[in-house]
Design an enzyme around this catalytic site. Structure first.
Site, PDB file in Angstrom:
ATOM      1  N   CYS A 362       1.568 -11.155  -0.685  1.00 23.13           N
ATOM      2  CA  CYS A 362       0.793  -9.918  -0.687  1.00 23.13           C
ATOM      3  C   CYS A 362       1.684  -8.754  -1.098  1.00 23.13           C
ATOM      4  O   CYS A 362       2.808  -8.615  -0.603  1.00 23.13           O
ATOM      5  CB  CYS A 362       0.177  -9.665   0.689  1.00 23.13           C
ATOM      6  SG  CYS A 362      -1.029  -8.307   0.701  1.00 23.13           S
ATOM      7  N   TYR A 404      -2.270  -6.445  -5.911  1.00 25.51           N
ATOM      8  CA  TYR A 404      -3.078  -5.321  -6.382  1.00 25.51           C
ATOM      9  C   TYR A 404      -2.268  -4.453  -7.347  1.00 25.51           C
ATOM     10  O   TYR A 404      -1.057  -4.594  -7.439  1.00 25.51           O
ATOM     11  CB  TYR A 404      -3.564  -4.486  -5.192  1.00 25.51           C
ATOM     12  CG  TYR A 404      -2.527  -4.322  -4.092  1.00 25.51           C
ATOM     13  CD1 TYR A 404      -1.600  -3.285  -4.164  1.00 25.51           C
ATOM     14  CD2 TYR A 404      -2.460  -5.200  -3.004  1.00 25.51           C
ATOM     15  CE1 TYR A 404      -0.638  -3.127  -3.175  1.00 25.51           C
ATOM     16  CE2 TYR A 404      -1.521  -5.041  -2.014  1.00 25.51           C
ATOM     17  CZ  TYR A 404      -0.614  -4.017  -2.102  1.00 25.51           C
ATOM     18  OH  TYR A 404       0.341  -3.863  -1.122  1.00 25.51           O
TER      19      TYR A 404
END
Length: 404
Positions: A362, A404
């Site tokens: 992540c 992201y």
């Protein structure tokens, strides 16, 4: 009890004898007879629990249910599905636990889309604090919000935030921004009504003037990094099914994060090492966190993680920091990034994956190419086809990515 065995060496020979409790002088007679006949049965008297005590190793908490069943034989009767007792079994260890939200992911179900972006719910800010030191680049804030009644989530899910106002170009409401949830289902206040986010303020520095350009700043991140207690926030969700903890509590958990990518792993680690829940009690695997930041002052939640290290059983939690501007790697002597930690510990990482560990990534999407390159290099050193290995990990649901 009458014990009989067929001799593997002499199939036509049937040995029959009576087993005596080890307290008698003839307790091992049967075993010598069996072994001399070639049956190959270990000479460990049954029932003495030398190899495995189900009451201890089987986590039966001294209830002796298994031994009652063995000793009762055909006369043993299974207990009804629910049994009400006035007191816990003798010798049982009693612990206070949080259990009122354990049903949220029971039976494979998940809380999803309590509210949608078209009709968001309203959360109320309870508090906000800066997470990093002044010498660390940028600004990262921890935001705690109270959710409306009935809005629940589980570890690893995400929350949509709809910033106030309208887009200057389109004139429409701002689009929702997705944030990984940084708390457990019980929240930082442990009452199951709050949610926490770890937010980096998105800023643009003009390379010529060195000044911040307010027109290019992140709309949602700056809104969240400026909120005060009592402010309201439009939220939607929760969403997400891919970043969940393993269903099998005996599996290892490997977490690789950069910056605010630590958010879901903070939730994981609070659940496994801080809260008094069944999940923490039953966790029989080990957890390994690799966190990358530029400077020591940018280490997120380090005090909490230090406490978790003290709470964890020996060798159950490992934390490796990759502080790029302060550490060097042993591969080329350059700055240390998370992919170097992976490469330097490649053999152990692959051993864990071979034993069923789940690995999670992540952070910014720019972290992934270097990580994949390192994993491919480790695989090559061990004679493993990385493409096939990656396919196997995904098929087994051991590979989890949120960038992201």
């Amino acid at each position: 009890n009458e014990v009989a065995a067929f001799s593997l060496a002499h199939p036509s020979t049937l040995l029959s004898s009576t087993y005596h409790h080890p307290s008698t002088s003839s307790s091992t007679t049967l075993y010598y007879q069996l072994k001399s006949a070639g049956a190959g049965i270990s000479a460990v008297p049954p029932g003495d629990l030398l190899l495995f005590d189900p009451n201890v190793d089987g986590k039966l908490q001294g209830t002796n249910n298994l031994m009652d069943r063995v000793n009762g034989g055909a006369a043993y009767t299974l207990a009804p599905p629910k049994v009400t007792v006035d007191a816990p079994p003798f010798g049982a260890e009693i612990k206070e636990t949080q259990a009122f939200l354990e049903h949220l992911d029971a039976n494979g179900e998940l809380p999803l889309n309590f509210a949608k972006p078209q009709a968001p719910a309203t959360a109320t800010v309870l508090g906000r604090t800066k997470l990093i030191a002044d010498d660390a680049p940028g600004d990262i804030e921890h935001v705690i919000m109270k959710l409306p009644e009935g809005f629940h989530y589980v570890e690893g899910q995400s929350l949509s935030v709809i910033p106030p106002g309208t887009d200057a170009k389109s004139g429409r409401n701002h689009k929702p921004r997705l944030y990984s949830i940084a708390s457990t289902r019980y929240g930082d206040t442990l009452d199951g009504t709050t949610i926490s986010l770890c937010v980096r303020r998105a800023e643009f520095i003009d390379p010529v003037t060195g000044e911040k350009d307010p027109e290019k700043q992140g709309v949602c991140s700056n809104f969240l990094c400026n909120v005060n207690p009592g402010d309201t926030v439009s939220v939607a969700g929760p969403v997400g099914k891919t970043m969940l903890l393993p269903e099998d509590p005996t599996k290892d958990v490997i977490m690789v994060a950069t910056g605010t990518g630590i958010a879901p792993f903070r939730g994981f680690m609070h659940r496994l090492f801080m809260e008094n829940t069944l999940a923490r009690h039953m966790f029989g695997g080990s957890a390994w966190l690799v966190l990358g930041v530029p400077v020591s002052g940018g280490l997120l939640y380090k005090e909490e993680f230090d406490c978790m290290l003290r709470n964890a059983s020996p060798n159950q939690l490992r934390i490796d920091y990759a502080i790029s501007r302060e550490m060097t790697n042993t591969i080329d002597g350059g700055k240390l990034y998370v992919q170097h930690v992976i490469a330097q510990n490649g053999k152990e990482l692959f051993n864990r994956l071979d034993n069923g560990a789940h690995i999670y990534f992540c952070g910014l999407k720019g972290m992934l190419p270097g990580i994949l390159e390192s994993l491919e290099g480790v695989a090559k050193e061990q004679g493993v086809d990385w493409t096939a290995k990656l396919s196997e990990l995904k098929k087994n649901n051991q590979w989890h990515v949120e960038v992201y």
